[in-house]
Design a protein around this motif. Structure first.
Motif, PDB file in Angstrom:
ATOM      1  N   GLY A 218       0.776  -1.226   0.000  1.00 48.45           N
ATOM      2  CA  GLY A 218       0.000   0.000   0.000  1.00 48.45           C
ATOM      3  C   GLY A 218       0.807   1.276   0.000  1.00 48.45           C
ATOM      4  N   LEU A 219       2.125   1.172  -0.166  1.00 46.28           N
ATOM      5  CA  LEU A 219       2.982   2.357  -0.196  1.00 46.28           C
ATOM      6  C   LEU A 219       3.743   2.423  -1.512  1.00 46.28           C
ATOM      7  N   THR A 220       3.847   3.629  -2.054  1.00 39.27           N
ATOM      8  CA  THR A 220       4.667   3.832  -3.247  1.00 39.27           C
ATOM      9  C   THR A 220       6.136   3.879  -2.835  1.00 39.27           C
ATOM     10  N   ALA A 221       7.013   3.853  -3.821  1.00 40.46           N
ATOM     11  CA  ALA A 221       8.453   3.943  -3.530  1.00 40.46           C
ATOM     12  C   ALA A 221       8.770   5.247  -2.792  1.00 40.46           C
ATOM     13  N   ALA A 222       8.153   6.340  -3.212  1.00 38.90           N
ATOM     14  CA  ALA A 222       8.397   7.637  -2.556  1.00 38.90           C
ATOM     15  C   ALA A 222       7.894   7.619  -1.114  1.00 38.90           C
ATOM     16  N   GLU A 223       6.736   7.026  -0.890  1.00 37.90           N
ATOM     17  CA  GLU A 223       6.199   6.940   0.478  1.00 37.90           C
ATOM     18  C   GLU A 223       7.078   6.067   1.356  1.00 37.90           C
ATOM     19  N   ARG A 224       7.622   4.993   0.793  1.00 41.26           N
ATOM     20  CA  ARG A 224       8.525   4.130   1.566  1.00 41.26           C
ATOM     21  C   ARG A 224       9.803   4.874   1.921  1.00 41.26           C
ATOM     22  N   ARG A 225      10.314   5.705   1.007  1.00 38.38           N
ATOM     23  CA  ARG A 225      11.515   6.490   1.320  1.00 38.38           C
ATOM     24  C   ARG A 225      11.243   7.425   2.491  1.00 38.38           C
ATOM     25  N   VAL A 226      10.065   8.015   2.543  1.00 42.64           N
ATOM     26  CA  VAL A 226       9.703   8.901   3.662  1.00 42.64           C
ATOM     27  C   VAL A 226       9.647   8.096   4.959  1.00 42.64           C
ATOM     28  N   VAL A 227       9.007   6.941   4.930  1.00 41.11           N
ATOM     29  CA  VAL A 227       8.914   6.093   6.131  1.00 41.11           C
ATOM     30  C   VAL A 227      10.303   5.702   6.600  1.00 41.11           C
ATOM     31  N   LEU A 228      11.159   5.275   5.674  1.00 38.43           N
ATOM     32  CA  LEU A 228      12.520   4.867   6.051  1.00 38.43           C
ATOM     33  C   LEU A 228      13.312   6.038   6.626  1.00 38.43           C
ATOM     34  N   ALA A 229      13.156   7.215   6.056  1.00 36.47           N
ATOM     35  CA  ALA A 229      13.857   8.400   6.577  1.00 36.47           C
ATOM     36  C   ALA A 229      13.381   8.713   7.983  1.00 36.47           C
ATOM     37  N   ARG A 230      12.076   8.615   8.229  1.00 37.02           N
ATOM     38  CA  ARG A 230      11.537   8.851   9.575  1.00 37.02           C
ATOM     39  C   ARG A 230      12.053   7.812  10.558  1.00 37.02           C
ATOM     40  N   MET A 231      12.129   6.573  10.121  1.00 37.28           N
ATOM     41  CA  MET A 231      12.641   5.512  10.997  1.00 37.28           C
ATOM     42  C   MET A 231      14.104   5.762  11.351  1.00 37.28           C
ATOM     43  N   ARG A 232      14.898   6.155  10.355  1.00 32.91           N
ATOM     44  CA  ARG A 232      16.317   6.444  10.610  1.00 32.91           C
ATOM     45  C   ARG A 232      16.462   7.633  11.549  1.00 32.91           C
ATOM     46  N   ARG A 233      15.665   8.669  11.307  1.00 33.42           N
ATOM     47  CA  ARG A 233      15.718   9.863  12.156  1.00 33.42           C
ATOM     48  C   ARG A 233      15.317   9.517  13.588  1.00 33.42           C
ATOM     49  N   ARG A 234      14.256   8.756  13.749  1.00 27.80           N
ATOM     50  CA  ARG A 234      13.789   8.357  15.081  1.00 27.80           C
ATOM     51  C   ARG A 234      14.836   7.497  15.789  1.00 27.80           C
ATOM     52  N   SER A 235      15.457   6.597  15.053  1.00 29.49           N
ATOM     53  CA  SER A 235      16.502   5.752  15.625  1.00 29.49           C
ATOM     54  C   SER A 235      17.687   6.595  16.086  1.00 29.49           C
ATOM     55  N   ALA A 236      18.066   7.584  15.280  1.00 29.75           N
ATOM     56  CA  ALA A 236      19.179   8.470  15.648  1.00 29.75           C
ATOM     57  C   ALA A 236      18.822   9.296  16.873  1.00 29.75           C
ATOM     58  N   GLU A 237      17.590   9.772  16.943  1.00 28.29           N
ATOM     59  CA  GLU A 237      17.147  10.555  18.106  1.00 28.29           C
ATOM     60  C   GLU A 237      17.189   9.715  19.377  1.00 28.29           C
ATOM     61  N   LEU A 238      16.781   8.467  19.277  1.00 24.19           N
ATOM     62  CA  LEU A 238      16.792   7.594  20.454  1.00 24.19           C
ATOM     63  C   LEU A 238      18.212   7.297  20.914  1.00 24.19           C
ATOM     64  N   ARG A 239      19.136   7.148  19.955  1.00 24.67           N
ATOM     65  CA  ARG A 239      20.538   6.889  20.314  1.00 24.67           C
ATOM     66  C   ARG A 239      21.168   8.108  20.972  1.00 24.67           C
ATOM     67  N   GLN A 240      20.737   9.314  20.574  1.00 24.80           N
ATOM     68  CA  GLN A 240      21.338  10.540  21.092  1.00 24.80           C
ATOM     69  C   GLN A 240      20.648  11.073  22.341  1.00 24.80           C
ATOM     70  N   ALA A 241      19.499  10.520  22.689  1.00 24.39           N
ATOM     71  CA  ALA A 241      18.736  11.029  23.828  1.00 24.39           C
ATOM     72  C   ALA A 241      19.549  10.871  25.112  1.00 24.39           C
ATOM     73  N   PRO A 242      19.590  11.923  25.971  1.00 31.35           N
ATOM     74  CA  PRO A 242      20.314  11.816  27.223  1.00 31.35           C
ATOM     75  C   PRO A 242      19.678  10.734  28.092  1.00 31.35           C
ATOM     76  N   GLY A 243      20.496   9.907  28.647  1.00 29.81           N
ATOM     77  CA  GLY A 243      19.991   8.851  29.525  1.00 29.81           C
ATOM     78  C   GLY A 243      19.304   7.734  28.789  1.00 29.81           C
ATOM     79  N   ALA A 244      19.523   7.616  27.468  1.00 30.60           N
ATOM     80  CA  ALA A 244      18.882   6.550  26.694  1.00 30.60           C
ATOM     81  C   ALA A 244      19.240   5.206  27.307  1.00 30.60           C
ATOM     82  N   GLY A 245      18.247   4.428  27.531  1.00 31.14           N
ATOM     83  CA  GLY A 245      18.448   3.104  28.103  1.00 31.14           C
ATOM     84  C   GLY A 245      18.315   3.091  29.623  1.00 31.14           C
ATOM     85  N   SER A 246      18.391   4.249  30.278  1.00 33.49           N
ATOM     86  CA  SER A 246      18.324   4.256  31.735  1.00 33.49           C
ATOM     87  C   SER A 246      16.898   4.017  32.233  1.00 33.49           C
TER      88      SER A 246
END
Length: 110
Positions: free
Chosen positions: A77-105
């Motif tokens: 149900g997603l076009t190639a362009a829509e999948r690129r947006v989803v993947l970019a959001r996932m990468r951004r969210r993953s990076a934010e979680l890795r950089q969050a202060p106290g991540a994992g605490s």
């Protein structure tokens, strides 16, 4: 057109794509011809998404397309362009979680 890549699944489940509604439809609905006009592309993609909307394996198809990642066509149900947006959001969210202060605490405190 190359054969789509399919992820390995447990033998008892069978391949998810065997249950895909799109197997009964024309592949041209899901993949753009070269130099397709924008209006025609949008119409074709909407028709493909309508097929996806009634598919029992839409989520598995979408996961496959995001994990591969599939660069062309409508998948899950997603076009190639829509999948690129989803993947970019996932990468951004993953990076934010890795950089969050106290991540994992939080898990350690719980």
């Amino acid at each position: 057109m190359p054969e789509p890549r399919v992820p390995a699944r447990a033998a008892e489940d069978g391949p998810w794509h065997a249950e895909a509604v799109c197997r009964r439809d024309e592949a041209g609905l899901f993949f753009a011809p070269s130099k397709e006009p924008t209006a025609a592309r949008l119409s074709r993609e909407e028709a493909a998404k309508r097929v996806c909307a009634r598919c029992p394996v839409m989520v598995a198809c979408r996961e496959h397309a995001l994990l591969q990642p599939e660069p062309y066509g409508v998948w899950g149900g997603l076009t190639a362009a829509e999948r690129r947006v989803v993947l970019a959001r996932m990468r951004r969210r993953s990076a934010e979680l890795r950089q969050a202060p106290g991540a994992g605490s939080i898990a350690a405190a719980g």
